[in-house]
Design a protein around this motif. Structure first.
Motif, mmCIF file in Angstrom:
data_model
loop_
_atom_site.group_PDB
_atom_site.id
_atom_site.type_symbol
_atom_site.label_atom_id
_atom_site.label_comp_id
_atom_site.label_asym_id
_atom_site.label_seq_id
_atom_site.Cartn_x
_atom_site.Cartn_y
_atom_site.Cartn_z
ATOM 1 N N LEU A 193 45.076 40.180 44.378
ATOM 2 C CA LEU A 193 43.924 39.174 45.037
ATOM 3 C C LEU A 193 45.125 38.092 46.170
ATOM 4 N N GLY A 194 44.193 37.595 47.393
ATOM 5 C CA GLY A 194 45.153 37.192 48.076
ATOM 6 C C GLY A 194 46.414 37.048 47.932
ATOM 7 N N ASP A 215 42.695 44.563 48.718
ATOM 8 C CA ASP A 215 42.723 43.162 48.284
ATOM 9 C C ASP A 215 41.817 43.552 48.802
ATOM 10 N N SER A 217 39.753 40.560 49.253
ATOM 11 C CA SER A 217 39.471 39.140 49.726
ATOM 12 C C SER A 217 39.540 39.384 52.081
ATOM 13 N N LYS A 219 38.897 41.136 55.469
ATOM 14 C CA LYS A 219 38.097 40.889 56.279
ATOM 15 C C LYS A 219 37.686 42.156 56.693
ATOM 16 N N ARG A 232 40.209 47.211 52.128
ATOM 17 C CA ARG A 232 38.864 46.022 50.714
ATOM 18 C C ARG A 232 38.719 46.953 50.166
ATOM 19 N N SER A 252 33.705 46.263 46.489
ATOM 20 C CA SER A 252 34.328 46.070 46.674
ATOM 21 C C SER A 252 35.843 46.644 44.671
#
Length: 381
Positions: A193-194, A215, A217, A219, A232, A252
């Motif tokens: 994550l990030g 990940d 997060s 876009k 994503r 997600s």
């Protein structure tokens, strides 16, 4: 008078003719049924079709009664022979191995089925007292003991800083990854994550591996960047509810088995995951569904400052559960080759200072039983 006698004679002859015809018809039907009953065993040998010609059916009816009787006797002899074989096999089982096993005509059929499991097998308590200290001592000793030695590939950031590095893969020639890299047939999954540091993934991508970084997060759903695929998406221990997927138009998080199926991948050479305290339930799902059979190496960051998402029980039971998961991993063929503990991390173990343990450890396992199926199919998104 003569005319009456002549009519009487004709009537009698007509009646006799009708009676004789009826008798002949009955005899014909009786014989025909008899032939059909006698030819029934022949039908077992070669089934007849509904659209066969009348000439072929008449040949079946012309088989003699002696041949049908002989065929019936041969079938009975076969059945009795099978019964005798079964009886002999039972006798051999009861007598034991005194005369040694008899040679088989052919190897047994082996069915490779993945038996579903609903829970892991918990290891016995570390001691009769079932104390946190005893459970923690056993667990920490296990995660800090290297089981196999490997020449490793580390990220560039660790090499530049001169440190050992948290993330590393095993390049020992006794295992499969180095040969898969040389033949450009390797695949890497990285979950986080990030994530800022993807130096290990970048090194593997430059070496020829197909690298997928997940990940939630991001876009964009899919993005190709620096020889790597970015998605994503993230891994979870359960698939999302269909209602949630319908509202968000995309999921997600998914189970690893679902992700592999969606991407059309059968195996992963390296699976790297930093799941921020969700690793225990994810690892349990991978073990129960036997997804780890498709993984060559597992790189995992363990967070020990609390029990983790949806992990219940008192403190000794939690540590016992952690230890049991890692033992299940070992029984699946995974052996620990790399251990890293960040000294900058706080020394918190289940909200306490227990044996000066760190709150996070990065561990790397190699699957010594892994047998890759072959060249991976390059993903096109």
């Amino acid at each position: 008078m003569d005319m009456g006698r002549e009519r009487l004679t004709l009537g009698l002859l007509l009646r006799l003719g009708i009676l004789f015809t009826a008798v002949c018809v009955c005899i014909h039907l009786y014989l025909e049924r008899g032939w059909q009953g006698a030819s029934a065993p022949l039908a077992l040998r070669r089934p007849t079709k509904s659209n066969q010609k009348w000439g072929e059916q008449s040949k079946m009816k012309q088989v003699s009664a002696e041949e049908a009787e002989e065929l019936g006797k041969s079938i009975k002899r076969r059945i009795s022979y099978v019964h005798k074989l079964k009886k002999d096999s039972l006798v051999r089982k009861t007598e034991g191995d005194t005369e040694g096993p008899s040679p088989r005509c052919c190897p047994p059929l082996q069915l490779h089925r993945k038996t579903p499991r609903w829970h892991i097998d918990l290891e016995p308590w570390a001691s009769e007292s079932q104390s946190l200290e005893d459970e923690a001592k056993r667990f920490l000793s296990y995660i800090t003991t290297q089981q196999v030695s490997c020449a490793s590939l580390r990220g560039k950031k660790a090499d530049q800083e001169g440190s050992i590095g948290a993330w590393a893969v095993c390049l020992d020639p006794n295992y499969k990854l180095i040969r898969r890299i040389e033949s450009r047939h390797c695949r890497v999954y990285s979950f986080g994550l990030g994530v800022d540091d993807r130096s290990l993934e970048s090194s593997l991508a430059q070496s020829g591996c197909e690298v997928h970084c997940f990940d939630p997060s991001l876009k964009q759903p899919h993005l190709q960047q620096a020889e790597m695929w970015l998605h994503r998406l993230s891994v979870d221990w359960r698939d999302p509810s269909p209602a949630v997927v319908a509202q968000r138009q995309y999921a997600s998080t998914k189970k690893l088995a679902t992700i592999l199926n969606d991407f059309g991948h059968r195996e992963v050479d390296v699976l790297k995951a930093d799941m921020e305290s969700a690793e225990w339930k994810i690892l349990e799902n991978l073990i129960l569904e036997r997804v780890l059979d498709s993984v060559g190496q597992l790189l995992l960051e363990l967070h020990l400052h609390w029990a983790g998402f949806e992990v219940g029980g008192d403190e000794p039971s939690v540590v016992r559960y952690w230890y049991s998961l890692l033992k299940e991993l070992e029984r699946s063929g995974f052996h620990l080759f790399h251990i890293h503990s960040d000294p900058a991390k706080p020394h918190i173990f289940l909200q306490k200072n227990v044996l000066n343990a760190s709150s996070a450890y990065t561990l790397s396992w190699v699957n010594t039983q892994w047998k890759p199926l072959g060249k991976p199919d390059r993903t096109q998104k």
